[in-house]
Design a protein around this motif. Structure first.
Motif, short mmCIF file in Angstrom:
data_model
loop_
_atom_site.label_atom_id
_atom_site.label_comp_id
_atom_site.label_asym_id
_atom_site.label_seq_id
_atom_site.Cartn_x
_atom_site.Cartn_y
_atom_site.Cartn_z
N LYS A 101 30.27 -81.03 -47.43
CA LYS A 101 28.99 -81.54 -47.96
C LYS A 101 27.79 -80.92 -47.26
N VAL A 102 28.07 -79.94 -46.43
CA VAL A 102 27.03 -79.37 -45.59
C VAL A 102 27.04 -77.85 -45.66
N GLN A 103 25.86 -77.27 -45.66
CA GLN A 103 25.74 -75.82 -45.54
C GLN A 103 25.13 -75.52 -44.17
N VAL A 104 25.77 -74.63 -43.43
CA VAL A 104 25.21 -74.23 -42.15
C VAL A 104 24.65 -72.81 -42.29
N VAL A 105 23.40 -72.65 -41.96
CA VAL A 105 22.79 -71.31 -41.93
C VAL A 105 22.60 -70.94 -40.46
N THR A 106 23.28 -69.89 -40.05
CA THR A 106 23.23 -69.45 -38.65
C THR A 106 22.29 -68.26 -38.52
#
Lengths: 162, 112
Positions: free
Chosen positions: B10-15
């Motif tokens: 349910k989450v998008q991580v942008v690094t």
């Protein structure tokens, strides 16, 4: 500009147990040039063995000041030289930033109030943080227009070392 | 400006794979963020653990990245290094974002 520099370095900077020498260097205006200038200044201050937080403060303040010169004093269509002079004393560093761009509006530095963030999402400020950070993190901030030069001077306190 | 997007349940991580978000890259950062997050899930986490320095232009670009999501997604921050944390605290922007110790902690929180 040479005569101006002498006038600035003649000001009392205080002796330093850390081996004071005023350091100066200049570079052409530009966004990526600011990065290089910051790296050079921090490198020049490495022998002072300051805390990570102090180096962070110095880098942040200088970044804001230099970005302002690049973006406002010179602007996107002008380039010119920016000179950084710093002198270290026992408990502070004194910086002078000199450029030959346009004068500060109304001849003084902006107030730098903390941006109002108690607002709806779409009104959240995306700018106006720079002068607030500069004023918050420095002491004795002064601006002078001398001839065709802007001279911004300030002090950043550092912890004294035995 | 190198950003990596990783999709979780349910989450998008942008690094951010860069040491700096400053005036030199702020606009580019904001543009890449727009492209990466336009169709993102409700929760997006910006992993700043590799970022050692953010100036006021970078801060503005992060705020802009949040604003351009509109009301469909929410932007959280994770892994603030000391100088970056200081910029957010001094400007009180730390009160606008949910801030997590790490991207892993944020993902764990939202996927359970």
């Amino acid at each position: 500009m040479a005569r101006l520099n002498r006038a600035i370095s003649d000001q009392p900077g205080g002796g330093s147990p850390r081996g004071s020498n005023d350091i100066r260097f200049s570079f052409p205006s530009g966004e990526f040039a600011v990065r290089t200038a910051l790296a050079t200044v921090l490198c020049g201050l490495r022998h002072l063995a300051l805390s990570q937080e102090e180096y962070g403060t110095i880098e942040l303040v200088l970044a804001e000041v230099l970005n302002n010169v690049v973006e406002h004093a010179y602007g996107p269509n002008e380039t010119g030289r920016i000179e950084i002079i710093f002198v270290n004393a026992a408990d502070h560093l004194k910086f002078s930033i000199i450029d030959e761009g346009v004068e500060m509006p109304s001849g003084e530095t902006p107030m730098g109030k903390c941006a109002d963030i108690d607002v709806p999402l779409e009104d959240m400020p995306e700018g106006g943080f720079g002068w607030f950070l500069i004023r918050d993190l420095t002491k004795d901030l002064t601006y002078r227009r001398v001839g065709s030069s802007n001279i911004l001077s300030f002090r950043i306190n550092i912890a004294t070392q035995d | 400006m190198d950003l990596t997007s990783t999709q979780f349940d349910k989450v998008q991580v942008v690094t951010v794979n860069a040491a700096r978000i400053d005036a030199a890259v702020a606009i580019r950062f904001k543009d890449i963020m727009r492209g990466m997050t336009e169709f993102g899930p409700e929760r997006i986490v910006l992993d700043l653990s590799q970022v050692e320095f953010v100036d006021s232009s970078g801060l503005g670009a992060i705020v802009a990245s949040m604003k351009q999501l509109g009301s469909s997604s929410k932007l959280d921050l994770a892994g603030l290094t000391p100088t970056v944390d200081k910029v957010f605290r001094l400007t009180r922007m730390d009160t606008i974002f949910a801030i997590h110790d790490s991207a892993d902690a944020a993902v764990a929180e939202y996927t359970h």
